[in-house]
Design an enzyme around this catalytic site. Sequence first.
Site, PDB file in Angstrom:
ATOM      1  N   THR A 124       0.914  -1.242  -0.070  1.00  0.00           N
ATOM      2  CA  THR A 124      -0.086  -0.001   0.139  1.00  0.00           C
ATOM      3  C   THR A 124       0.999   1.358   0.125  1.00  0.00           C
ATOM      4  OG1 THR A 124      -0.137  -0.090   2.351  1.00  0.00           O
ATOM      5  CG2 THR A 124      -1.887  -1.028   1.264  1.00  0.00           C
ATOM      6  N   GLU A 125       2.224   1.259  -0.244  1.00  0.00           N
ATOM      7  CA  GLU A 125       3.174   2.339  -0.267  1.00  0.00           C
ATOM      8  C   GLU A 125       2.500   3.791  -0.835  1.00  0.00           C
ATOM      9  OE1 GLU A 125       5.539  -1.015   1.563  1.00  0.00           O
ATOM     10  OE2 GLU A 125       4.144  -0.667  -0.007  1.00  0.00           O
ATOM     11  N   LEU A 126       2.142   3.501  -2.135  1.00  0.00           N
ATOM     12  CA  LEU A 126       1.781   4.436  -2.990  1.00  0.00           C
ATOM     13  C   LEU A 126       0.438   5.144  -2.748  1.00  0.00           C
ATOM     14  CD1 LEU A 126       2.422   3.322  -6.787  1.00  0.00           C
ATOM     15  CD2 LEU A 126       4.043   4.745  -5.303  1.00  0.00           C
ATOM     16  N   VAL A 128       0.030   5.990   0.425  1.00  0.00           N
ATOM     17  CA  VAL A 128       0.494   6.838   1.499  1.00  0.00           C
ATOM     18  C   VAL A 128       1.161   7.945   0.778  1.00  0.00           C
ATOM     19  CG1 VAL A 128       1.947   7.031   3.578  1.00  0.00           C
ATOM     20  CG2 VAL A 128       0.610   4.784   3.070  1.00  0.00           C
ATOM     21  N   GLY A 129       1.748   7.572  -0.361  1.00  0.00           N
ATOM     22  CA  GLY A 129       2.558   8.571  -1.067  1.00  0.00           C
ATOM     23  C   GLY A 129       3.979   8.752  -1.154  1.00  0.00           C
TER      24      GLY A 129
END
Length: 246
Positions: A124-126, A128-129
Site C-alpha cells: 500500500t506504499e503508493l 500513502v505517497g
Amino acid sequence: MPITLESHQDIAVLRIDHGGGNTLDTDSCRELVLRLEEVEQARAVVLTGTGRVFSAGVDLKRVDEGGAAYVSQFLPLLSDALLAVFGCPRPVVAALNGHAVAGGAVLAAACDHRVLGSGTIGVTELLVGVPFPLAALEILRCAYGTAPLPSLTYSGETRSGEDALAAGLVDELAPPDQVLDRALAVADRLGELPAEAFAHTKAQIRQPFHERIAEYRHSDDPEVERLWRSPAALAAVKSYVDRVLR
C-alpha cells in the site's frame, strides 16, 4: 526486544513483537538482521508476528515524528532487513498470523513460503505517497513475477483468504489457530533437504534479483530517499497518520 527468538527443536521461530502493528523501524530492522545471524545453524526459520498482525510495515508514526533526518537513517536499515530475510540460505517460512501490509507484505514476499491464517496482504506504499526501495520491488518481483507488479503496486489493494491465494500472494491457507503449526511443518519438510544443495539452489533462483539490486541500489536509493524526505511525502505521511493511525 522487537524480535523474539523461540526454538522448536532445530527450527528457529522469529516473532515480530513491536507495538500494536509489529511495525518496522530502525530498532526492529536492526534486530531482525541480528536475529537472522544468530540462527545460522538452524535447519529452517519461521517468521511470524504477535497478536492479530504479522506486520503493518513501516512505522509511519516514527517517520512523522522524526522527519527527514529519521528517513535518511531508516531507509537503508529497511532494505538491509528485507535483504537479510531474502538472502537467508536456510528455508524461511512466513506464518502470517494476521495482516501483512506494505513493508509487512514485502517481508512476507522475502520468505520462501507463505501460510496465511487471517488478515489481509498487500502493498500500500503508493496510497500513502511514498515509493518502494529498489530492494523491496525486486523482492516482490522474485516472489510474484514482473507482470503482476503494476496492478499489485499501483492499486494498493489488499486481499484476504481465498482471494489472496488465487492471486498467488500466499502459498496456502490455514485456520488461524493452526497457522504456526502449519508453517513449522513446511519448515520441517524444507529443512530436511540437504542444506548446501538447498542454499545453492535458492541462491541460483534469486541471483538475477540480487544482481539488479547490487547494480542499481547505489543510484536508486538516493532518489527514493529524496522522495521520502520531500515536503510533499512527509505531509502525506502526516495526513495518513492523523487520518488512519491516530
